[in-house]
Design an enzyme around this catalytic site. Sequence first.
Site, PDB file in Angstrom:
ATOM      1  N   ARG A  25      18.470 -33.429  31.941  1.00 35.89           N
ATOM      2  CA  ARG A  25      18.075 -34.758  32.136  1.00 35.89           C
ATOM      3  C   ARG A  25      17.971 -35.285  33.369  1.00 35.89           C
ATOM      4  NH1 ARG A  25      21.515 -38.786  29.283  1.00 35.89           N
ATOM      5  NH2 ARG A  25      19.969 -40.157  29.822  1.00 35.89           N
ATOM      6  N   CYS A  49      25.741 -41.830  35.765  1.00 38.67           N
ATOM      7  CA  CYS A  49      25.263 -40.892  34.695  1.00 38.67           C
ATOM      8  C   CYS A  49      24.107 -41.549  33.983  1.00 38.67           C
ATOM      9  CB  CYS A  49      26.347 -40.665  33.818  1.00 38.67           C
ATOM     10  SG  CYS A  49      27.234 -42.052  32.999  1.00 38.67           S
TER      11      CYS A  49
END
Length: 289
Positions: free
Chosen positions: A187, A246
Site C-alpha cells: 500500500r 498510516c
Amino acid sequence: MIFTTLIEPRELHAFMLNQKVSGNRNIIILDCSCSIPDPELGIKLYAKEHIPGAVLVDFDRYVTGKVAQGTGRHPMPGRETFRQSMEYFGIRPDRQVVLYDQGGLGFATRFWYELRWLGLENVCVLDGGFTAWKEEKLPVTDKPTEPLEDGKIPELAPLEVPVPMKTVQDNLKTKEFLEVDARPALRFQGIGETIDHKAGHIPGAVNRPGSENFLPDGRFKPAPVLREEFLKLLDGRTPDKVINSCGSGVNASANLFAMDLSGLYGSKLYVGSWSQWIDDDANPVATGK
C-alpha cells in the site's frame, strides 16, 4: 502499581483478583476491538465472549470523531465530547485503565493515545489483547458489564498533541521531521490499494508497517528489540522529530506506542494520515519504495 504502557494477561488477572478481594473498583477494563473492513465486528465479538468485567467501547462511535470530507477515516473526536464520553465509562485519573483489542492491532494503542491526549497517565494496553488472554486460559464471559457511574476527568494538560496536516505539508520543504508510514509495504508503494481512492504515500515518508511491532502471537516485541529497530530507522534523528502516519491514524499509533515502550519518547501522530492527505488534490503523491 501503575501501568502506563503494557500489562501482561496474568498481571491483569492478578489485579482483578485483588480488586475482588478488596472490594475496590479501581480498575477500568475497556474492550475496543474493531475491524476497519467490518466496524461491527468488535460488538459481535464482545457479545460472544470477553474478559469478565470489561465494558464494550464502540471504537467508531466513541474513539473516532465525526467523519466528513477532509477529515480522514478516523479523525479525533472533539476533546470535550471525548472527555464526557470517557467519564460515562467510569474513567477517573486515580483509576487504572486497561484497553484491549484482539491483539496485534492498533485500536487499543489509538485509544491509549487519545486518553493521553486528555492528560491521563494511568492507561495501558493488554499485551496480545484478548487472543493472548485466552491463550493463557484465563476466564471469559458473555455477560455484559455496565460502566461505573462516577467517572470524572478534570481539565488536564494533554500528554499527546496530534499533528495537523499543515505540519506535514510544511515538512515537504523543511524536512524537519521523518515521517514514518505504518501501512503495509505494498500500500505504501501504491500497489493493490483497496481502501483509499488514491494509491501511494506522502513524498519523503519511509515505511515501517505497524505489524512489525508484534510477534506472531500478537504480543509486542521485547522493548530492546523495538529500540534497536527504531534507532536504525531514525538514523541519528531524535524521537521528537518523528511523525507517525498510516491510512487513518490507527496502525500509526502502534508505532508511536512501540517507540514509547522502547524508551524513545516524544514522537508524534498525524491522525488524518493518508485518507486525509488525498482529500486535498493539491497534496502531492509518491509511489514506489
